[in-house]
Each structure stands twice: as C-alpha cells, then as structure tokens.
Design a protein around this motif. Structure first.
Motif, PDB file in Angstrom:
ATOM      1  N   GLY A 297       0.801  -1.213   0.000  1.00  0.00           N
ATOM      2  CA  GLY A 297       0.000   0.000   0.000  1.00  0.00           C
ATOM      3  C   GLY A 297       0.832   1.261   0.000  1.00  0.00           C
ATOM      4  N   LEU A 298       1.992   1.225  -0.640  1.00  0.00           N
ATOM      5  CA  LEU A 298       2.883   2.374  -0.725  1.00  0.00           C
ATOM      6  C   LEU A 298       2.761   3.035  -2.088  1.00  0.00           C
ATOM      7  CD1 LEU A 298       6.079   0.727   0.804  1.00  0.00           C
ATOM      8  CD2 LEU A 298       4.461   2.222   1.988  1.00  0.00           C
ATOM      9  N   SER A 299       3.333   4.205  -2.212  1.00  0.00           N
ATOM     10  CA  SER A 299       3.448   4.829  -3.523  1.00  0.00           C
ATOM     11  C   SER A 299       4.728   4.339  -4.195  1.00  0.00           C
ATOM     12  CB  SER A 299       3.494   6.353  -3.389  1.00  0.00           C
ATOM     13  OG  SER A 299       4.712   6.759  -2.813  1.00  0.00           O
ATOM     14  N   THR A 300       4.775   4.433  -5.511  1.00  0.00           N
ATOM     15  CA  THR A 300       5.999   4.041  -6.214  1.00  0.00           C
ATOM     16  C   THR A 300       7.155   4.953  -5.824  1.00  0.00           C
ATOM     17  OG1 THR A 300       5.305   5.380  -8.104  1.00  0.00           O
ATOM     18  CG2 THR A 300       4.759   3.042  -8.157  1.00  0.00           C
ATOM     19  N   GLN A 301       6.850   6.215  -5.511  1.00  0.00           N
ATOM     20  CA  GLN A 301       7.923   7.125  -5.098  1.00  0.00           C
ATOM     21  C   GLN A 301       8.539   6.686  -3.774  1.00  0.00           C
ATOM     22  OE1 GLN A 301       9.243   9.626  -6.953  1.00  0.00           O
ATOM     23  NE2 GLN A 301      10.813   9.618  -5.356  1.00  0.00           N
ATOM     24  N   ALA A 302       7.696   6.140  -2.882  1.00  0.00           N
ATOM     25  CA  ALA A 302       8.240   5.645  -1.617  1.00  0.00           C
ATOM     26  C   ALA A 302       9.239   4.524  -1.866  1.00  0.00           C
ATOM     27  CB  ALA A 302       7.107   5.150  -0.716  1.00  0.00           C
ATOM     28  N   VAL A 303       8.930   3.636  -2.800  1.00  0.00           N
ATOM     29  CA  VAL A 303       9.845   2.544  -3.124  1.00  0.00           C
ATOM     30  C   VAL A 303      11.164   3.105  -3.634  1.00  0.00           C
ATOM     31  CG1 VAL A 303      10.218   0.533  -4.609  1.00  0.00           C
ATOM     32  CG2 VAL A 303       7.968   0.932  -3.580  1.00  0.00           C
ATOM     33  N   ARG A 304      11.091   4.096  -4.514  1.00  0.00           N
ATOM     34  CA  ARG A 304      12.327   4.713  -5.030  1.00  0.00           C
ATOM     35  C   ARG A 304      13.114   5.377  -3.894  1.00  0.00           C
ATOM     36  NH1 ARG A 304       8.332   6.646  -8.816  1.00  0.00           N
ATOM     37  NH2 ARG A 304       8.401   5.463 -10.770  1.00  0.00           N
ATOM     38  N   ASN A 305      12.388   6.024  -2.990  1.00  0.00           N
ATOM     39  CA  ASN A 305      13.065   6.684  -1.876  1.00  0.00           C
ATOM     40  C   ASN A 305      13.749   5.667  -0.972  1.00  0.00           C
ATOM     41  OD1 ASN A 305      12.220   9.229  -2.699  1.00  0.00           O
ATOM     42  ND2 ASN A 305      10.336   9.144  -1.497  1.00  0.00           N
ATOM     43  N   TYR A 306      13.086   4.547  -0.730  1.00  0.00           N
ATOM     44  CA  TYR A 306      13.691   3.515   0.105  1.00  0.00           C
ATOM     45  C   TYR A 306      14.973   2.980  -0.540  1.00  0.00           C
ATOM     46  CZ  TYR A 306       9.355   3.400   2.833  1.00  0.00           C
ATOM     47  OH  TYR A 306       8.281   3.721   3.631  1.00  0.00           O
ATOM     48  N   GLU A 307      14.974   2.872  -1.828  1.00  0.00           N
ATOM     49  CA  GLU A 307      16.196   2.439  -2.504  1.00  0.00           C
ATOM     50  C   GLU A 307      17.287   3.485  -2.337  1.00  0.00           C
ATOM     51  OE1 GLU A 307      18.080   1.803  -6.928  1.00  0.00           O
ATOM     52  OE2 GLU A 307      15.897   2.008  -6.736  1.00  0.00           O
ATOM     53  N   ALA A 308      16.925   4.752  -2.548  1.00  0.00           N
ATOM     54  CA  ALA A 308      17.913   5.826  -2.426  1.00  0.00           C
ATOM     55  C   ALA A 308      18.484   5.910  -1.014  1.00  0.00           C
ATOM     56  CB  ALA A 308      17.276   7.161  -2.819  1.00  0.00           C
ATOM     57  N   GLU A 309      17.671   5.550   0.001  1.00  0.00           N
ATOM     58  CA  GLU A 309      18.116   5.613   1.394  1.00  0.00           C
ATOM     59  C   GLU A 309      18.892   4.384   1.821  1.00  0.00           C
ATOM     60  OE1 GLU A 309      14.636   6.281   3.719  1.00  0.00           O
ATOM     61  OE2 GLU A 309      14.005   7.991   2.504  1.00  0.00           O
ATOM     62  N   GLY A 310      19.031   3.387   0.956  1.00  0.00           N
ATOM     63  CA  GLY A 310      19.752   2.174   1.307  1.00  0.00           C
ATOM     64  C   GLY A 310      18.903   1.140   2.002  1.00  0.00           C
ATOM     65  N   ILE A 311      17.594   1.400   2.142  1.00  0.00           N
ATOM     66  CA  ILE A 311      16.701   0.413   2.750  1.00  0.00           C
ATOM     67  C   ILE A 311      16.528  -0.775   1.818  1.00  0.00           C
ATOM     68  CG2 ILE A 311      14.316   0.044   3.511  1.00  0.00           C
ATOM     69  CD1 ILE A 311      14.340   3.018   4.404  1.00  0.00           C
ATOM     70  N   LEU A 312      16.497  -0.521   0.520  1.00  0.00           N
ATOM     71  CA  LEU A 312      16.501  -1.571  -0.498  1.00  0.00           C
ATOM     72  C   LEU A 312      17.866  -1.598  -1.156  1.00  0.00           C
ATOM     73  CD1 LEU A 312      13.066  -0.951  -2.289  1.00  0.00           C
ATOM     74  CD2 LEU A 312      13.548  -2.383  -0.286  1.00  0.00           C
ATOM     75  N   PRO A 313      18.309  -2.738  -1.630  1.00  0.00           N
ATOM     76  CA  PRO A 313      19.579  -2.778  -2.367  1.00  0.00           C
ATOM     77  C   PRO A 313      19.432  -2.019  -3.678  1.00  0.00           C
ATOM     78  CG  PRO A 313      18.477  -4.906  -2.482  1.00  0.00           C
ATOM     79  CD  PRO A 313      17.693  -4.090  -1.517  1.00  0.00           C
ATOM     80  N   PRO A 314      20.534  -1.575  -4.270  1.00  0.00           N
ATOM     81  CA  PRO A 314      20.454  -0.816  -5.520  1.00  0.00           C
ATOM     82  C   PRO A 314      19.801  -1.645  -6.632  1.00  0.00           C
ATOM     83  CG  PRO A 314      22.655  -0.691  -4.580  1.00  0.00           C
ATOM     84  CD  PRO A 314      21.925  -1.742  -3.807  1.00  0.00           C
ATOM     85  N   ALA A 315      19.011  -0.971  -7.430  1.00  0.00           N
ATOM     86  CA  ALA A 315      18.370  -1.629  -8.567  1.00  0.00           C
ATOM     87  C   ALA A 315      19.193  -1.390  -9.825  1.00  0.00           C
ATOM     88  CB  ALA A 315      16.957  -1.080  -8.766  1.00  0.00           C
ATOM     89  N   GLU A 316      19.180  -2.383 -10.674  1.00  0.00           N
ATOM     90  CA  GLU A 316      19.818  -2.196 -11.971  1.00  0.00           C
ATOM     91  C   GLU A 316      18.920  -1.315 -12.843  1.00  0.00           C
ATOM     92  OE1 GLU A 316      20.748  -5.908 -13.741  1.00  0.00           O
ATOM     93  OE2 GLU A 316      22.145  -6.522 -12.151  1.00  0.00           O
ATOM     94  N   ARG A 317      19.511  -0.792 -13.909  1.00  0.00           N
ATOM     95  CA  ARG A 317      18.751   0.093 -14.809  1.00  0.00           C
ATOM     96  C   ARG A 317      18.747  -0.497 -16.212  1.00  0.00           C
ATOM     97  NH1 ARG A 317      16.899   5.338 -12.806  1.00  0.00           N
ATOM     98  NH2 ARG A 317      17.856   5.584 -10.746  1.00  0.00           N
TER      99      ARG A 317
END
Length: 309
Positions: free
Chosen positions: A13-33
């Motif tokens: 139930g999060l926004s997609t921006q929250a997911v991106r922010n969690y990645e930027a904060e190191g909560i998620l591992p880096p995503a490939e592009r």
C-alpha cells in the motif's frame, strides 16, 4: 524475474515514489537500470521491502532503516547490535511500566509504600540533589511537606517540582507566615504520580488529563485502563520483534544475500513527491523511536518520549 516499482508498492500500500526513496536511502539494495534508465527490481528487492515493513513496528522507522542499511553495506554485526539495542529498550520500558504500577499501588489509601527498585533492574534511577550521607527519609504519608523534603522523597531537584507547579501538575499552598510552599497529602500523591509517569515517558502536557481524572475520581483507578493499554502495546512490540527477526533471518540466509556495495547515488525521479512513508509515530507509552540512540531531555530534567497516543 523482473519487477517494477509499482509491483513492490502495491503489496504494501505504498506509492511508487516511496519505493524509489527507500532504494535511495539504502533500505533496499540498488536496482539495476535498463538502457533507457528504468529501474529493474527483483524478488530480492521485494524480500527486502517485506523485511523493512516487518522491522518498522518492532524498531520504528529510523531503527528499521538503520538495520537494513547496515545489512546492505555488509555490516551484519552492526545490524545485530541495533537489534540488541531495541530489545534492551523494550526490557527497560517493561521495567518502567512495572515501576509505575508499583507506585500507583503505593498511592492507594491505607497502603504502605513498597520498597524502591534497586540494582540493575531499577528504571531511570535518577539523581538525588543531595549526597546519600545527607539524605533524610521523609514520611510516606505526611500531613504536609516542604519542597526540599518532597524533592528528597521523589529523588528530584526542587527546581523540578517548581517546573511541575508552573505546568499546573501540582498546586502547593503557601505558608501565610513564611511564604514557603507546603505540599498536602493530595499534592504529594500528585507529585508521586507525575514522577512515575515521567519515568514512563509521558510529556508534561499529557499528564494533566490523567491527573484531572485522578482528582475527579479521588484515586488512581482511572489509570488502570491506560496502564493496560501500555502493557498491550509493549506486548505487540515484543511480538513484532519476533516476526521481524524471522523475516530478517530469512533475508540473510537467501542465496542472494546482500554484500557490501557502494551506495547508489541515483536520484529519485523528478516530479514525484509523495513519499508514502509509513506512519510510525506510535510505539508504546512514550516508547521513543527505538532507532534513536537516546532520548531528548524534558524541560524538567527527566527523559521525554512520545507518551501515550
């Protein structure tokens, strides 16, 4: 298996921006592009997000974030130390609750005060304004007490009692001849209650409604429900710690467990500002965010925490 930000977001139930922010904060591992710059997430990212959402009710948003950042930089020992801190704080909160309950029992009419907590289990021991050799024990149920006697009884400074008076929490009368503050039995009861509630994390402005109930009812019965709620929240937090530990253990045991890596410096997509952060303001009766290393001091010289909500 490739996942999009929206795939991770929908599950929680999060926004997609929250997911991106969690990645930027190191909560998620880096995503490939992709070659066009789009993020590509994997089941490992989905697993990390599940761990984070399990850690939040156990350790607070900041604590959960710190734990996963440590994991993702390969510092598992640091992550475990943060978890240890959370368990230690929960244990301290349980001791504080027990101290408050004991103090309330002591306030019951006709009941002699119980022995003070001693040793390593004593919550927030506090400092007496006088060295031990000069302390004079005050009677448990005096007809009247002066500010110095009451301060020694509660092991606070006289200035703390004056702070409580300015906040309307205690209302001693003045001796007509000397002008000294004189605390009657009801004032002593209120001061004892304020002291224990401050130990339990209540803010001064949160204590007044409880005192109003005690004064209106003529006793401490109205606080029983509040203490029961406090205990229930501590129980929920302890159970959340168990669930979070299981999720984190599975994540660390995963074949693609995170290894130390350089932090991802990619910025979140522009134009999307909905952080979608989880509401983690509630922990327990003043349970401060367990991710913080310490508590902010209150204006009366006692630790301040969030208090009941």
């Amino acid at each position: 298996m490739r996942l999009r930000p929206v795939d991770l977001a929908r599950e929680h139930g999060l926004s997609t921006q929250a997911v991106r922010n969690y990645e930027a904060e190191g909560i998620l591992p880096p995503a490939e592009r992709t070659e066009h710059g789009y993020r590509v997430y994997t089941p490992r990212h989905a697993m990390a997000l599940r761990v984070f959402t399990a850690l939040v009710p156990a350790h607070g948003h900041q604590g959960a974030a710190a734990i996963l950042r440590a994991v993702h930089r390969g510092a598992t020992e640091d992550a475990l130390a943060l978890i240890d801190d959370g368990h230690a704080q929960l244990r301290e909160d349980r001791r504080t609750l027990a101290s408050v309950e004991r103090a309330l029992r002591d306030l019951e009419p006709g009941r002699a005060p119980g022995p003070p907590a001693k040793g390593p289990s004593a919550p927030f021991s506090g400092r007496s304004p006088l060295p031990p050799a000069t302390r004079a024990p005050a009677p448990a149920r005096p007809e009247a007490m002066f500010v110095g006697d009451l301060a020694r009884l509660l092991e606070v400074r006289p200035a703390t009692l004056r702070t409580w008076e300015r906040a309307g929490l205690v209302g001693p009368r003045r001796d007509p001849r000397t002008g000294y503050r004189v605390y009657g039995p009801a004032d002593v009861r209120d001061a004892r209650l304020v002291r224990q509630l401050r130990r339990g994390g209540y803010l001064l402005e949160q204590i007044m409604p409880l005192l109003d109930q005690v004064r209106a009812a003529g006793g401490v019965g109205p606080l029983e429900a509040a203490l029961g709620d406090w205990r229930a929240r501590l129980t929920r937090r302890g159970l959340a710690m168990l669930a979070a530990a299981a999720e984190l253990n599975a994540y660390l045991a995963h074949p693609h467990a995170p290894e130390a890596h350089a932090s991802d410096t990619s910025a979140p997509d522009r134009g999307e500002t909905d952080m979608g952060e989880m509401d983690t303001s509630e922990t327990d009766m003043g349970e401060r965010d367990t991710g913080e290393p310490g508590r902010e001091p209150g204006t009366d010289g006692l630790p301040a925490r969030g208090g009941p909500r």
